[in-house]
Design a protein around this motif. Structure first.
Motif, mmCIF file in Angstrom:
data_model
loop_
_atom_site.group_PDB
_atom_site.id
_atom_site.type_symbol
_atom_site.label_atom_id
_atom_site.label_comp_id
_atom_site.label_asym_id
_atom_site.label_seq_id
_atom_site.Cartn_x
_atom_site.Cartn_y
_atom_site.Cartn_z
ATOM 1 N N ALA A 1 -24.646 22.463 4.464
ATOM 2 C CA ALA A 1 -23.775 21.142 4.254
ATOM 3 C C ALA A 1 -22.315 21.160 4.289
ATOM 4 O O ALA A 1 -21.673 20.582 4.948
ATOM 5 C CB ALA A 1 -24.330 20.172 2.983
ATOM 6 N N GLN B 1 -21.025 21.660 8.095
ATOM 7 C CA GLN B 1 -21.993 21.103 9.088
ATOM 8 C C GLN B 1 -21.898 21.086 10.213
ATOM 9 O O GLN B 1 -20.536 21.440 10.832
ATOM 10 C CB GLN B 1 -21.992 19.612 8.484
ATOM 11 C CG GLN B 1 -23.183 18.450 8.912
ATOM 12 C CD GLN B 1 -22.666 17.168 8.940
ATOM 13 O OE1 GLN B 1 -21.549 16.979 8.473
ATOM 14 N NE2 GLN B 1 -23.540 16.269 9.269
ATOM 15 N N ASP C 1 -25.441 26.371 10.364
ATOM 16 C CA ASP C 1 -26.156 25.003 10.214
ATOM 17 C C ASP C 1 -27.121 24.897 10.966
ATOM 18 O O ASP C 1 -28.359 24.913 10.615
ATOM 19 C CB ASP C 1 -24.965 23.972 10.002
ATOM 20 C CG ASP C 1 -25.760 22.550 9.627
ATOM 21 O OD1 ASP C 1 -26.858 22.645 8.836
ATOM 22 O OD2 ASP C 1 -25.248 21.627 9.977
ATOM 23 N N ARG D 1 -29.562 19.922 1.682
ATOM 24 C CA ARG D 1 -28.514 19.884 2.711
ATOM 25 C C ARG D 1 -28.301 18.377 2.561
ATOM 26 O O ARG D 1 -27.086 17.834 2.978
ATOM 27 C CB ARG D 1 -29.017 20.462 4.145
ATOM 28 C CG ARG D 1 -27.832 20.079 5.060
ATOM 29 C CD ARG D 1 -28.426 20.855 6.425
ATOM 30 N NE ARG D 1 -27.517 20.349 7.656
ATOM 31 C CZ ARG D 1 -27.748 19.344 8.364
ATOM 32 N NH1 ARG D 1 -28.788 18.472 8.082
ATOM 33 N NH2 ARG D 1 -26.726 19.220 9.184
ATOM 34 N N LEU E 1 -24.854 16.738 2.063
ATOM 35 C CA LEU E 1 -23.919 15.938 3.050
ATOM 36 C C LEU E 1 -23.386 14.553 2.294
ATOM 37 O O LEU E 1 -22.320 14.023 2.448
ATOM 38 C CB LEU E 1 -24.654 15.582 4.204
ATOM 39 C CG LEU E 1 -24.680 17.021 5.117
ATOM 40 C CD1 LEU E 1 -25.608 16.596 6.222
ATOM 41 C CD2 LEU E 1 -23.301 17.420 5.487
#
Lengths: 336, 350
Positions: free
Chosen positions: A124, A127, A132, A224, A228
Motif C-alpha cells: 500500500a 502502491q 506491489d 492493502r 490505501l
C-alpha cells in the motif's frame, strides 16, 4: 464489564452448538446409507439377527425423536456417545484429535499473518511499485492454488528432493513426548524437551504454509486496500502536518484504522483454518479432526459426526467472539 | 531578501498531472506574511487556495508536485529543506487547521493523546523519554500542557475530555481540539483551511473569535483560506483573491472591499447577500470556474467578465501594482497598449 459481556456470549454458544447438532442429526439421517449396513459390508454374510442386535445397541431401531432425545439428554451431561466404528467415546476421540487441528490452524494463522501484514502495508505504501505488483500477483496465485497441489509440491521440493523438512506427521516417530495438553509444541516446552520442540516445529512448517497461503493472500489484499484508503484520509494528513515521521504515520495512524476491516476478514479465515483443512490433513498425514470427520461421514458414524460438528460450531463461535472482542479494542465506536 | 517577512512565497507553482494533461493548481503565486499578520486567501472551491497551504508544508499528495518557486520561511527556502528539517518545521513552526474536523481527527485515538502527539514529536518538554517507566515525568508534564491548551481553546472540563474519542465530541469541540493540536507547540504561523466551513454559524463566530484571540495573545500569524469574502473581510487585515490558481487581486481589507480592482473581486462582493438592501437581489457571477487543465492563454476570468476586452483573452495578464502593497491582475484600470519591449512576465508599475 467487558468480562461479563464475554461470559454472556460464551453462554450463548451453548444453544448454538445444540442447534447445529440437531440440524446435523436430522440431515445425517436423511442421507442415504445406513451405518449398520456399511459396517457389515455388502456381502450379506451377517445374519439379520446380528444386524437387529447392532441396531438395538446403537438405538437405531427407535423412532427419530426418541433418538434425538437420547442424544440431547446425554450431550447435556457432556456425554457425546460412542463411535460406532472406533468403539470409543466421542469426547475422547475429539480430545485426542482437536489439539492437532488447533495447533495446525494456529501455525497457519501465524505464518499467514507474518507474511500478509508486512506485505499488505508495504504494497500500500509503495502502491504500483514492482513489489506491489509482484505480491499482488502472487497473492492471486495463493488464492487460486488448490491446497492439496501446493502441499504436494512443497513436499516434493522440501522433503523429497532437498530433504530439509519431514514429509508427514506431527513429530518424529522415534521421539517420545509426554502429553500434557495435546499441543506438541506446548508440551515439549512444558516438559523441557528440546528435541521434541524442534521436531514438532519442523513438522508444522509445510502444512502451516500450505494451509496459510490462501489466508495470507486474502489478508494481504484486504489490508492493502484498507491501507490505501486510510493513507489517503484526512487524519493521516493531519499526522503529517504535525511533523510525524512517515513510518509513524503509516504504522500508527493508517495501520490502526486499516486493521479494523482486516480483523473481520482474519476472523472468518480462522473458521476456515479450523474447519476446512481435511484435505491438507490428508496430504500431510496430520492426525487432526478433519480426517476423522471425513471418515466418520463416509461410515455414517452418527455420534462422532454430531460431536465433531458441535466442536466445529464452538470453535467458529469462539473465533467470531475473539474478533468481536478485538474489534472493541480497535474501534472505539463499537462495544460488545 | 526578506527583511521583516516571516513567510515569503515567490512564484509558487504546483501542478497535478492528470489524464487530460497537467493541471496547474497553483500558478505563480506570490505572498508575503509578516509576524502577527492576518492574511485571507479567498476564492471559489477548486481555485487552488488549499493547495497553496499544503505546498507551504510540502504535503502535496503524489503525484502532485511543486515545480517552481520559493517558499522562504524566516529566509530559509522550505523547498530546499531535507525531509527531516521539514518535519521539524511542520507542527512546530507552521501548523495547520483542516477543514472537516470529524474526518481530520483520527477516530481510533483519544483526543488528548492526539493533541499531545505534536509535543512528543518535537520534544517540547525536556526530560528522559525512554525507557518506559522513566518517561512518566515527561508524559505528565506533556499532559498538563495539553489540559492547559484544551482549556485555552474553550473545551470544557478538559480532564474528562482528554480521554474521549473524537466521535464523542460535537463539531465545534472537534474544531477546538484541532486548533489546540495546531497551537500546542506555539507555532509562528497558523494555516487555517476553511476552519469554519463544516460548522454552523454561531459556532463559526466562536471559532473565529478564538482565532483572533490566539493572534492577539501569541502574535501568531494566520493565513485564513476561505471561500467567504465576508468572513475574510471581518477577520483579516490583508486579502488575496485567487482565481484559477492565480492571485488576481491583493490588498488591505479596506481597499479590497471598498474599491475592488479586479472584476472577479467585484463579482464576489456583489454576490454577497446584504441585509440593508432589501430590494437588491444577490448577483451571481455568470458562468463557471474554468477547467484548470485547459486554461486560456489570456485572463482566466475573461469568459465570465463583463469588462473583458479583446486583448484580455489574447495575452497573459501580469500583476499590476496599483499602489503600494496593492496588486491587480487586470487591464481594466489601465490604459494599456502592447509595447513589445516590455516583458510580459514583469510586474509593470504605472
Amino acid at each position: 464489564m467487558r468480562v461479563v459481556k464475554i461470559l454472556e456470549r460464551l453462554l450463548a454458544t451453548i444453544p448454538i452448538m445444540f442447534g447445529v447438532a440437531i440440524i446435523v442429526f436430522f440431515f445425517m439421517r436423511l442421507t442415504p446409507g445406513d451405518p449398520v449396513d456399511i459396517m457389515m459390508g455388502q456381502g450379506g454374510a451377517v445374519s439379520t439377527g446380528e444386524i437387529e442386535r447392532l441396531r438395538e445397541e446403537f438405538n437405531l431401531d427407535k423412532p427419530l425423536l426418541v433418538q434425538l432425545w437420547l442424544f440431547l439428554k446425554d450431550a447435556l451431561r457432556g456425554d457425546l456417545g460412542y463411535s460406532y466404528i472406533l468403539k470409543r467415546p466421542v469426547t475422547t476421540l475429539i480430545a485426542e484429535r482437536l489439539p492437532a487441528t488447533i495447533e495446525l490452524a494456529l501455525g497457519a494463522l501465524l505464518v499467514s499473518l507474518l507474511f500478509s501484514i508486512p506485505v499488505g502495508i508495504l504494497s500500500a505504501v509503495r502502491q504500483n511499485s514492482l513489489l506491489d505488483r509482484l505480491t499482488m500477483a502472487s497473492s492471486f496465485l495463493g488464492i487460486s492454488m488448490p491446497g492439496f497441489w501446493l502441499g504436494i509440491i512443497l513436499i516434493l521440493l522440501f522433503s523429497v528432493r532437498w530433504g530439509w523438512l519431514p514429509v508427514q506427521g506431527r513429530i518424529s516417530a522415534d521421539l517420545k513426548l509426554q502429553q500434557v495438553t495435546g499441543f506438541f509444541v506446548l508440551d515439549s516446552l512444558l516438559t523441557g524437551n528440546r528435541q521434541a520442540l524442534i521436531s514438532s516445529l519442523r513438522h508444522l512448517v509445510l502444512p502451516s504454509i500450505t494451509l496459510g497461503a490462501p489466508v495470507a493472500a486474502v489478508v494481504a489484499r484486504v489490508l492493502r486496500s484498507s491501507m490505501l484508503e486510510t493513507l489517503r484520509s484526512d487524519y493521516v494528513m493531519l499526522a503529517r502536518s504535525k511533523g510525524a515521521h512517515e513510518w509513524n504515520v503509516v504504522l500508527k495512524h493508517a495501520l490502526r484504522n486499516a486493521l479494523i476491516p482486516t480483523v473481520t476478514v482474519v476472523g472468518l479465515q480462522v473458521g476456515i483454518l479450523l474447519g476446512g483443512n481435511m484435505i491438507i490433513e490428508a496430504v500431510f498425514g496430520w492426525p487432526g479432526l478433519g480426517r476423522m470427520v471425513v471418515d466418520a461421514i463416509f461410515n455414517r458414524d452418527f455420534p462422532l459426526i454430531q460431536g465433531s460438528v458441535m466442536v466445529y460450531a464452538f470453535t467458529f463461535v469462539i473465533a467470531n467472539l475473539a474478533v468481536d472482542v478485538m474489534y472493541t479494542y480497535l474501534n472505539p465506536k463499537v462495544s460488545l | 531578501m526578506s527583511g521583516t517577512e516571516l513567510l515569503e512565497i515567490r512564484q509558487l507553482t504546483t501542478v497535478f498531472p492528470t489524464r487530460r494533461g497537467e493541471v496547474r493548481a497553483v500558478d505563480g503565486v506570490n505572498l508575503r506574511l509578516k509576524p502577527g499578520q492576518l492574511l485571507g486567501l479567498v476564492g471559489e472551491s477548486g481555485c487552488g487556495k488549499s493547495t497553496v497551504l499544503l505546498s507551504i508544508l510540502r504535503l502535496i499528495r503524489q503525484p502532485g508536485q511543486i515545480v517552481q518557486g520559493e517558499i522562504l520561511f524566516r529566509g530559509r527556502d522550505l523547498r530546499k529543506q531535507s525531509g527531516k528539517a521539514m518535519r521539524a518545521i511542520r507542527g512546530k513552526d507552521i501548523a495547520m487547521i483542516f477543514q472537516d474536523p470529524l474526518s481530520t481527527l483520527n477516530p481510533v485515538f483519544v483526543v488528548g493523546e492526539q493533541i499531545r502527539e505534536a509535543l512528543r514529536i518535537h520534544h517540547i518538554v525536556s526530560g528522559p523519554r525512554w525507557p518506559w517507566p522513566l518517561d512518566i515525568a515527561v508524559r505528565q508534564n506533556e499532559k498538563k500542557r495539553v489540559l492547559k491548551i484544551m482549556e485555552d481553546v474553550g473545551i470544557p472540563s478538559p480532564m474528562d475530555r482528554y480521554a474521549a474519542y473524537p466521535h464523542q465530541f460535537s463539531g465545534g469541540m472537534q474544531q477546538r481540539a484541532l486548533i489546540a493540536m495546531a497551537l500546542i507547540c506555539g507555532p509562528s504561523i497558523l494555516l487555517a483551511d476553511e476552519p469554519t466551513t463544516a460548522l454552523d454559524v454561531t459556532i463559526q463566530a466562536q471559532i473565529m473569535d478564538l482565532m483572533r484571540q490566539i493572534n492577539q495573545s501569541h502574535g501568531t500569524a494566520i493565513i485564513l483560506v476561505t471561500h467567504d469574502l465576508g468572513l475574510a473581510a471581518e477577520f483579516c487585515d490583508t486579502i488575496a483573491v485567487m482565481y484559477a490558481g492565480r492571485i488576481v487581486e491583493q490588498g488591505s481589507v479596506d481597499q479590497i472591499v471598498t474599491d475592488p480592482q479586479h472584476p472577479y473581486t467585484e463579482g464576489l462582493l456583489a454576490c454577497r447577500p446584504r441585509i440593508q438592501q432589501r430590494e437588491q437581489r444577490v448577483q451571481p457571477i455568470p458562468g463557471n470556474v474554468p477547467d484548470l487543465a485547459a486554461l486560456p492563454v489570456g485572463c482566466a476570468f475573461a469568459p465570465r467578465c463583463k469588462y473583458a476586452r479583446e486583448l484580455c483573452a489574447q495575452v497573459s495578464i501580469p500583476m499590476f501594482s496599483v499602489e503600494d502593497g496593492r496588486f491587480s491582475r487586470c487591464l481594466r484600470h489601465t490604459d494599456f497598449r502592447i509595447e513589445p519591449h516590455l516583458g510580459w512576465d514583469e510586474i509593470v508599475r504605472l
